[in-house]
Design a protein around this motif. Sequence first.
Motif, mmCIF file in Angstrom:
data_model
loop_
_atom_site.group_PDB
_atom_site.id
_atom_site.type_symbol
_atom_site.label_atom_id
_atom_site.label_comp_id
_atom_site.label_asym_id
_atom_site.label_seq_id
_atom_site.Cartn_x
_atom_site.Cartn_y
_atom_site.Cartn_z
ATOM 1 N N VAL A 1 33.864 19.442 -12.171
ATOM 2 C CA VAL A 1 33.011 20.524 -11.703
ATOM 3 C C VAL A 1 31.983 19.989 -10.721
ATOM 4 N N SER A 2 31.360 18.853 -11.065
ATOM 5 C CA SER A 2 30.345 18.264 -10.190
ATOM 6 C C SER A 2 30.292 16.761 -10.416
ATOM 7 N N GLY A 3 29.740 16.051 -9.440
ATOM 8 C CA GLY A 3 29.656 14.594 -9.515
ATOM 9 C C GLY A 3 31.003 13.953 -9.226
ATOM 10 N N PRO B 1 34.548 16.746 -7.213
ATOM 11 C CA PRO B 1 34.528 18.168 -7.546
ATOM 12 C C PRO B 1 35.761 18.889 -6.992
ATOM 13 N N GLY B 2 36.384 19.672 -7.856
ATOM 14 C CA GLY B 2 37.593 20.404 -7.474
ATOM 15 C C GLY B 2 38.875 19.665 -7.796
ATOM 16 N N ASP B 3 38.785 18.346 -8.068
ATOM 17 C CA ASP B 3 39.967 17.561 -8.426
ATOM 18 C C ASP B 3 40.268 17.747 -9.913
ATOM 19 N N SER B 4 41.535 17.566 -10.264
ATOM 20 C CA SER B 4 41.932 17.611 -11.668
ATOM 21 C C SER B 4 42.897 16.471 -11.950
ATOM 22 N N PHE B 5 43.104 16.186 -13.215
ATOM 23 C CA PHE B 5 44.003 15.104 -13.620
ATOM 24 C C PHE B 5 44.627 15.456 -14.962
ATOM 25 N N ARG B 6 45.745 14.778 -15.275
ATOM 26 C CA ARG B 6 46.453 15.034 -16.531
ATOM 27 C C ARG B 6 46.699 13.712 -17.248
ATOM 28 N N ASP C 1 25.184 7.505 -9.201
ATOM 29 C CA ASP C 1 23.795 7.838 -9.519
ATOM 30 C C ASP C 1 23.592 9.242 -10.076
ATOM 31 N N ASP C 2 24.628 10.082 -10.013
ATOM 32 C CA ASP C 2 24.519 11.461 -10.500
ATOM 33 C C ASP C 2 25.436 11.677 -11.697
ATOM 34 N N PRO C 3 25.074 12.601 -12.590
ATOM 35 C CA PRO C 3 25.976 12.927 -13.697
ATOM 36 C C PRO C 3 27.275 13.525 -13.149
ATOM 37 N N ALA C 4 28.343 13.353 -13.890
ATOM 38 C CA ALA C 4 29.605 14.014 -13.576
ATOM 39 C C ALA C 4 29.878 15.024 -14.685
ATOM 40 N N VAL C 5 30.288 16.215 -14.298
ATOM 41 C CA VAL C 5 30.601 17.261 -15.264
ATOM 42 C C VAL C 5 32.074 17.621 -15.120
ATOM 43 N N ALA C 6 32.763 17.653 -16.240
ATOM 44 C CA ALA C 6 34.185 17.993 -16.241
ATOM 45 C C ALA C 6 34.478 18.995 -17.343
ATOM 46 N N ILE C 7 35.491 19.801 -17.121
ATOM 47 C CA ILE C 7 36.033 20.699 -18.136
ATOM 48 C C ILE C 7 37.375 20.118 -18.543
ATOM 49 N N TRP C 8 37.578 19.925 -19.840
ATOM 50 C CA TRP C 8 38.807 19.350 -20.371
ATOM 51 C C TRP C 8 39.523 20.379 -21.235
ATOM 52 N N VAL C 9 40.820 20.435 -21.108
ATOM 53 C CA VAL C 9 41.664 21.211 -22.013
ATOM 54 C C VAL C 9 42.511 20.204 -22.761
ATOM 55 N N ILE C 10 42.465 20.238 -24.090
ATOM 56 C CA ILE C 10 43.136 19.244 -24.922
ATOM 57 C C ILE C 10 44.030 19.959 -25.920
#
Length: 190
Positions: free
Chosen positions: A141-143, A158-163, A176-185
Amino acid sequence: MQHSRPDSPHTLGADLRALRKSRGLTLSDMAEGLGRSVGWLSQVERDISEPSITDLRAFAALLDVSVSMLFRHEAAPAHEAGFVVRAQTRRPIGSQVAGLVEELLSPDLTDDFEMVHSTFQPHSRIKDPVSRPTQEVGYIVSGRLEIEIKGTTHEVHPGDSFRIRGEAFRWANPFDDPAVAIWVIAPPVY
């Protein structure tokens, strides 16, 4: 003895049942691991009996989840329960080690998957690779984040996804910035 009421939904039993099943444990296996009867465990899973804090600690240890994951948080209004999770009522999950803060986005753990909001603090990393019998998709989402999957490191933006499909992985946020991700497990692991 406590029974579920429509105006005060209780999902602890459903979450415990989903976690038990995702670990391949039978009611008998779980009861034996807890030193409790199958009948008592069945009542807890059906929200008829409420476990003590000592019981919750035993569940957490046996299921390899944090105790905070099992605590009830602010209940959703009856018309939203099981459908909507408000930002301020997300349940913290995971151990919050190595600078990772995770919150459950799914209303509960009764689905075949779970959604998780993950914040990776600046200059944080997980030391040892993680391998679990799941399929996971992450969306940044960010970072920025470095994700190592099966020995290959990828920098995702941001905007990239991985599996990840059961491969060993680890992550790092050397930025230097936080990274925010959404995970589906799938299946749920928390």
